[in-house]
Write an enzyme that holds these catalytic residues in place. Structure first.
Site, PDB file in Angstrom:
ATOM      1  N   GLY A 156       0.875  -0.890  -0.014  1.00 52.73           N
ATOM      2  CA  GLY A 156      -0.357  -0.363  -0.463  1.00 52.73           C
ATOM      3  C   GLY A 156       0.758   1.345   0.188  1.00 52.73           C
ATOM      4  O   GLY A 156       1.695   1.400   0.505  1.00 52.73           O
TER       5      GLY A 156
ATOM      6  N   GLN B  88       3.000   9.460   1.637  1.00 56.89           N
ATOM      7  CA  GLN B  88       4.889   8.982   1.393  1.00 56.89           C
ATOM      8  C   GLN B  88       4.530   9.534   0.184  1.00 56.89           C
ATOM      9  O   GLN B  88       5.994   9.099  -0.445  1.00 56.89           O
ATOM     10  CB  GLN B  88       4.350   7.495   1.680  1.00 56.89           C
ATOM     11  CG  GLN B  88       3.802   6.612   3.444  1.00 56.89           C
ATOM     12  CD  GLN B  88       3.526   5.344   2.674  1.00 56.89           C
ATOM     13  OE1 GLN B  88       2.981   4.849   2.608  1.00 56.89           O
ATOM     14  NE2 GLN B  88       4.324   4.528   2.419  1.00 56.89           N
TER      15      GLN B  88
ATOM     16  N   CYS C 148       7.884  -0.896   6.496  1.00 60.15           N
ATOM     17  CA  CYS C 148       7.269   0.825   6.053  1.00 60.15           C
ATOM     18  C   CYS C 148       7.864   1.108   4.690  1.00 60.15           C
ATOM     19  O   CYS C 148       9.036   1.191   4.994  1.00 60.15           O
ATOM     20  CB  CYS C 148       7.059   1.878   6.877  1.00 60.15           C
ATOM     21  SG  CYS C 148       5.670   3.386   6.136  1.00 60.15           S
ATOM     22  N   LEU C 149       7.477   1.616   3.443  1.00 68.21           N
ATOM     23  CA  LEU C 149       8.253   2.207   2.645  1.00 68.21           C
ATOM     24  C   LEU C 149       9.521   3.135   2.546  1.00 68.21           C
ATOM     25  O   LEU C 149      10.059   3.986   2.741  1.00 68.21           O
ATOM     26  CB  LEU C 149       7.520   2.636   1.339  1.00 68.21           C
ATOM     27  CG  LEU C 149       7.122   1.193   0.574  1.00 68.21           C
ATOM     28  CD1 LEU C 149       6.042   2.002  -0.722  1.00 68.21           C
ATOM     29  CD2 LEU C 149       8.168   0.262  -0.140  1.00 68.21           C
TER      30      LEU C 149
ATOM     31  N   HIS D  97      -2.801   0.090   8.261  1.00 65.33           N
ATOM     32  CA  HIS D  97      -1.582   0.889   8.343  1.00 65.33           C
ATOM     33  C   HIS D  97      -1.666   1.977   7.499  1.00 65.33           C
ATOM     34  O   HIS D  97      -1.362   3.077   7.478  1.00 65.33           O
ATOM     35  CB  HIS D  97      -0.620   0.073   7.737  1.00 65.33           C
ATOM     36  CG  HIS D  97       1.210   0.196   7.021  1.00 65.33           C
ATOM     37  ND1 HIS D  97       2.159  -0.525   7.926  1.00 65.33           N
ATOM     38  CD2 HIS D  97       1.261   1.214   6.323  1.00 65.33           C
ATOM     39  CE1 HIS D  97       3.019   0.516   7.768  1.00 65.33           C
ATOM     40  NE2 HIS D  97       2.869   1.394   6.656  1.00 65.33           N
ATOM     41  N   GLU D  98      -2.314   2.214   6.278  1.00 62.32           N
ATOM     42  CA  GLU D  98      -2.403   3.381   5.911  1.00 62.32           C
ATOM     43  C   GLU D  98      -3.063   4.421   5.953  1.00 62.32           C
ATOM     44  O   GLU D  98      -2.885   5.490   6.168  1.00 62.32           O
ATOM     45  CB  GLU D  98      -2.679   3.107   4.054  1.00 62.32           C
ATOM     46  CG  GLU D  98      -2.032   1.785   3.175  1.00 62.32           C
ATOM     47  CD  GLU D  98      -0.641   2.211   2.994  1.00 62.32           C
ATOM     48  OE1 GLU D  98      -0.062   3.111   3.056  1.00 62.32           O
ATOM     49  OE2 GLU D  98      -0.134   1.087   3.287  1.00 62.32           O
TER      50      GLU D  98
ATOM     51  N   HIS E 266      -1.194   6.398   8.605  1.00 58.92           N
ATOM     52  CA  HIS E 266      -0.082   7.448   7.485  1.00 58.92           C
ATOM     53  C   HIS E 266      -1.437   8.840   6.904  1.00 58.92           C
ATOM     54  O   HIS E 266      -0.587   9.180   7.524  1.00 58.92           O
ATOM     55  CB  HIS E 266       0.033   7.215   6.041  1.00 58.92           C
ATOM     56  CG  HIS E 266       1.163   5.817   6.269  1.00 58.92           C
ATOM     57  ND1 HIS E 266       2.565   6.311   6.961  1.00 58.92           N
ATOM     58  CD2 HIS E 266       1.579   4.869   5.706  1.00 58.92           C
ATOM     59  CE1 HIS E 266       3.483   5.772   6.516  1.00 58.92           C
ATOM     60  NE2 HIS E 266       3.126   4.616   5.586  1.00 58.92           N
TER      61      HIS E 266
END
Ligand code: ZN
Length: 174
Positions: free
Chosen positions: A50, A55, A92-93, A134-135, A138
């Site tokens: 995702g 991000q 996480c990216l 998770h997203e 963010h």
């Protein structure tokens, strides 16, 4: 329109800690759909499950997710119910090289708008439920490291500081 390539923002960049602006109905247009496709491209390129707007340096409440069951492009997503609880290791990216156990609801119901502004309800469990949480974290300026207990926070403090400073970890770290 000039295509500027989207890039992943790494911890230390302010936008990751900001709450994303809600999208107005009037903003759901071709430009928004283009942004969502470009976010999806970036997610696939970086092999993420995702990607949330911040991000990619975008201050809008939008996210793309593909947990292996097809792509979701979501606008203003919010969790309307959650149940159960599961701990699982997550990366996480925006925090490359760090994996931490995060306790989250096992299943969630999320309401959002799709890329055409139509209301959407997603009942999810497993990886999709985890990715949604998770997203949406963010979009609220929250990162996986905020879920750490004190012990693990102390343990990872040095690495996180280093990431925030240089945007990556030195090769030789464990
Ligand atoms: Zn992330």
């Amino acid at each position: 329109m000039k295509e500027t390539e989207l890039k992943i923002k790494v911890i230390g960049e302010h936008i990751l800690r900001e709450k994303a602006a809600l999208v107005k109905k009037s903003e759901i247009n071709d430009e928004m759909r283009l942004t969502l496709s470009r976010m999806a491209q970036l997610m696939y390129k970086t092999k993420g499950v995702g990607l949330a707007a911040q991000q990619a340096g975008i201050d809008k409440s939008i996210t793309v997710i593909d947990a292996g069951t097809g792509i979701y492009k979501l606008i203003n997503p919010k969790i309307v119910s959650r149940s159960g609880s599961e701990s699982m290791e997550e990366g996480c990216l925006s925090i490359p090289g760090i994996f931490v156990k995060v306790k989250r609801a096992g299943s969630v119901v999320v309401e959002a708008l799709d890329e055409y502004g139509q209301p959407l309800e997603i009942k999810a469990r497993g990886l999709l439920a985890r990715a949604l949480q998770h997203e949406i974290d963010h979009l609220n300026g929250k990162l996986i490291i905020d879920h750490l207990d004190l012990f693990n926070r102390m343990r990872l403090k040095g690495k996180i500081k280093e990431l925030a400073k240089y945007g990556k970890l030195p090769e030789s770290e464990d």
